[in-house]
Design a protein around this motif. Structure first.
Motif, PDB file in Angstrom:
ATOM      1  N   GLY A   3       0.843  -1.187   0.000  1.00 22.39           N
ATOM      2  CA  GLY A   3       0.000   0.000   0.000  1.00 22.39           C
ATOM      3  C   GLY A   3       0.873   1.229   0.000  1.00 22.39           C
ATOM      4  O   GLY A   3       1.808   1.336   0.801  1.00 22.39           O
ATOM      5  N   ILE A  30      -2.844   0.192   6.133  1.00 19.99           N
ATOM      6  CA  ILE A  30      -2.732   0.395   4.691  1.00 19.99           C
ATOM      7  C   ILE A  30      -1.902  -0.717   4.062  1.00 19.99           C
ATOM      8  O   ILE A  30      -2.237  -1.263   3.006  1.00 19.99           O
ATOM      9  CB  ILE A  30      -2.124   1.779   4.385  1.00 19.99           C
ATOM     10  CG1 ILE A  30      -3.103   2.889   4.774  1.00 19.99           C
ATOM     11  CG2 ILE A  30      -1.745   1.898   2.905  1.00 19.99           C
ATOM     12  CD1 ILE A  30      -2.523   4.286   4.706  1.00 19.99           C
ATOM     13  N   ALA A  33      -3.928  -4.110   4.244  1.00 21.29           N
ATOM     14  CA  ALA A  33      -5.225  -4.174   3.572  1.00 21.29           C
ATOM     15  C   ALA A  33      -5.159  -4.974   2.271  1.00 21.29           C
ATOM     16  O   ALA A  33      -4.123  -5.013   1.601  1.00 21.29           O
ATOM     17  CB  ALA A  33      -5.731  -2.768   3.282  1.00 21.29           C
ATOM     18  N   GLY A  37      -9.444  -2.745   0.382  1.00 22.97           N
ATOM     19  CA  GLY A  37      -9.260  -1.905   1.561  1.00 22.97           C
ATOM     20  C   GLY A  37      -9.737  -2.560   2.847  1.00 22.97           C
ATOM     21  O   GLY A  37      -9.979  -1.866   3.836  1.00 22.97           O
ATOM     22  N   LEU A 108     -10.923   0.351   5.306  1.00 20.49           N
ATOM     23  CA  LEU A 108     -10.299   1.663   5.173  1.00 20.49           C
ATOM     24  C   LEU A 108     -11.132   2.493   4.200  1.00 20.49           C
ATOM     25  O   LEU A 108     -11.186   2.191   3.002  1.00 20.49           O
ATOM     26  CB  LEU A 108      -8.862   1.535   4.662  1.00 20.49           C
ATOM     27  CG  LEU A 108      -7.931   0.598   5.440  1.00 20.49           C
ATOM     28  CD1 LEU A 108      -6.515   0.697   4.898  1.00 20.49           C
ATOM     29  CD2 LEU A 108      -7.961   0.900   6.920  1.00 20.49           C
ATOM     30  N   TYR A 111      -9.370   3.979   1.023  1.00 23.10           N
ATOM     31  CA  TYR A 111      -8.358   3.131   0.412  1.00 23.10           C
ATOM     32  C   TYR A 111      -8.398   3.195  -1.115  1.00 23.10           C
ATOM     33  O   TYR A 111      -7.371   3.358  -1.773  1.00 23.10           O
ATOM     34  CB  TYR A 111      -8.527   1.687   0.874  1.00 23.10           C
ATOM     35  CG  TYR A 111      -7.407   0.774   0.430  1.00 23.10           C
ATOM     36  CD1 TYR A 111      -6.199   0.746   1.121  1.00 23.10           C
ATOM     37  CD2 TYR A 111      -7.538  -0.046  -0.689  1.00 23.10           C
ATOM     38  CE1 TYR A 111      -5.157  -0.085   0.725  1.00 23.10           C
ATOM     39  CE2 TYR A 111      -6.500  -0.872  -1.102  1.00 23.10           C
ATOM     40  CZ  TYR A 111      -5.314  -0.880  -0.387  1.00 23.10           C
ATOM     41  OH  TYR A 111      -4.278  -1.690  -0.795  1.00 23.10           O
ATOM     42  N   GLU A 112      -9.595   3.068  -1.694  1.00 18.98           N
ATOM     43  CA  GLU A 112      -9.726   3.069  -3.152  1.00 18.98           C
ATOM     44  C   GLU A 112      -9.276   4.405  -3.741  1.00 18.98           C
ATOM     45  O   GLU A 112      -8.609   4.455  -4.771  1.00 18.98           O
ATOM     46  CB  GLU A 112     -11.165   2.785  -3.569  1.00 18.98           C
ATOM     47  CG  GLU A 112     -11.349   2.679  -5.080  1.00 18.98           C
ATOM     48  CD  GLU A 112     -12.770   2.326  -5.472  1.00 18.98           C
ATOM     49  OE1 GLU A 112     -13.016   2.200  -6.683  1.00 18.98           O
ATOM     50  OE2 GLU A 112     -13.616   2.183  -4.573  1.00 18.98           O
ATOM     51  N   ARG A 115      -5.550   4.471  -3.639  1.00 19.44           N
ATOM     52  CA  ARG A 115      -5.012   3.471  -4.551  1.00 19.44           C
ATOM     53  C   ARG A 115      -4.981   4.027  -5.980  1.00 19.44           C
ATOM     54  O   ARG A 115      -4.005   3.865  -6.709  1.00 19.44           O
ATOM     55  CB  ARG A 115      -5.865   2.201  -4.490  1.00 19.44           C
ATOM     56  CG  ARG A 115      -5.310   1.031  -5.292  1.00 19.44           C
ATOM     57  CD  ARG A 115      -6.245  -0.170  -5.173  1.00 19.44           C
ATOM     58  NE  ARG A 115      -5.762  -1.306  -5.930  1.00 19.44           N
ATOM     59  CZ  ARG A 115      -4.943  -2.233  -5.452  1.00 19.44           C
ATOM     60  NH1 ARG A 115      -4.517  -2.145  -4.197  1.00 19.44           N
ATOM     61  NH2 ARG A 115      -4.543  -3.237  -6.195  1.00 19.44           N
TER      62      ARG A 115
END
Length: 261
Positions: A3, A30, A33, A37, A108, A111-112, A115
Motif C-alpha cells: 500500500g 494500509i 489491507a 481496503g 479503510l 483506500y480506493e 489506490r
C-alpha cells in the motif's frame, strides 16, 4: 500486501489531533489491507503485529488501553477530514458492514481513492522519465548529464521564472502564520492561489490571530498547508468560550500587535 503511503498523511488532521500512534496504526493497516481496503485481523493480533506489545524487555511499548483509544480515534467522525464521506471516519469496523461476513477487522474508507491516486502518480512518474530520456537523446546529452525537471527548465524546455512579488507576499504570510511547519509545501500551495486570494489571506490572518488563535494551543491551529488548501480564511471566526470580545472595550495589546503584523 503493498500500500502506497502519501506524504500528506503527515499534514492531516489525523496526526494534528491524534498524534503519532493513530498515524502509525493507519500506516500498518494500509500495508495490511487487501485490494478492497479490508483489513481482516483481530485487534490484538494487529497490536502485536505492529510491535506495540513489547520492546524486548517484557514491557509494552504502547499499552492496550492506548492502542484501543487510538483505534477509537480512527473510527470516530472527523469534521476536518479532507474526505467528508462517512462523516470523515477513517476506518469502519467490518462487523458494522452487512456485505462483509467477517466480524473482525476494519474497512479503510479512503483506500480506493488513494489506490487510484497512487496509480496516477506512478503513471506520471513513468511518463516524466520517458520524456526526460527522449529529450536527452534528442539533445545528445544522454549518458553525459541528467536533465533537471525542476531546476532552470522543465520538460517543455521553457525557463521557469520566479514571481518575486509572490515570494514577498508568501514571506509576509509565513512570518504572520503562528504554526510554522512544512514550509516548502505551504509555499507551493500559496503560489497556486490567485493574487486576490493571497491578499485575502493576509488581510484575514491578523483578525483570526487576535480573536481566536492567541487563545489556542499551537497543536490545534491548522497546518499552513491545511489552512490554505481548505480555504479556511473564508470560515467564520469563532472566539473560544470566555474570550468573546467586548465591543465596549478598546483593543487588547495582542489585537493591536496582530494588526500591525
Amino acid at each position: 500486501m503493498y500500500g502506497k503511503i502519501f506524504d500528506d498523511i503527515f499534514e492531516s488532521s489525523m496526526i494534528a489531533y491524534g498524534g503519532w500512534l493513530p498515524t502509525y496504526i493507519m500506516q500498518g493497516m494500509i500495508v495490511k489491507a487487501d485490494k478492497d481496503g479490508l483489513v481482516n485481523i483481530a485487534p490484538m493480533a494487529l497490536y502485536r503485529l505492529l510491535g506495540l506489545s513489547t520492546d524486548g524487555s517484557d514491557s509494552p511499548v504502547v499499552s492496550v488501553k492506548q492502542f484501543e483509544k487510538a483505534i477509537e480515534f480512527l473510527e470516530a467522525p472527523d469534521p476536518e477530514s479532507r474526505n467528508t464521506a462517512f462523516e470523515g471516519r477513517r476506518i469502519i469496523p467490518l462487523k458494522d458492514i452487512e456485505e462483509v461476513e467477517s466480524n473482525r477487522g476494519w474497512w479503510l474508507v479512503n483506500y480506493e481513492f488513494y489506490r487510484k491516486k497512487a496509480s496516477k502518480s506512478e503513471e506520471r512518474g513513468s511518463s516524466t522519465d520517458r520524456v526526460r530520456k527522449y529529450r536527452a537523446r534528442k539533445n545528445g546529452t544522454e549518458g553525459n548529464q541528467e536533465l533537471s525537471l525542476f531546476g532552470n527548465g522543465d520538460v517543455t524546455g521553457e525557463t521557469r521564472h520566479t514571481d518575486t512579488n509572490t515570494d514577498n507576499i508568501f514571506v509576509q504570510f509565513w512570518n504572520l502564520y503562528p504554526r510554522k511547519e512544512a514550509k516548502p509545501k505551504a509555499k507551493t500551495t500559496f503560489e497556486r492561489l490567485s493574487k486576490s486570494d493571497q491578499q485575502a489571506v493576509l488581510d484575514h490572518l491578523p483578525e483570526r490571530i487576535a480573536k481566536q488563535w492567541q487563545f489556542t494551543e499551537k497543536q490545534f491551529i491548522p497546518l499552513p498547508v491545511t489552512f490554505l488548501n481548505q480555504r479556511r480564511w473564508e470560515d467564520e471566526i469563532i472566539p473560544p468560550k470566555g474570550h468573546e470580545p467586548d465591543p465596549s472595550e478598546p483593543m487588547s495589546r495582542a489585537q493591536r500587535a496582530a494588526q500591525k503584523q
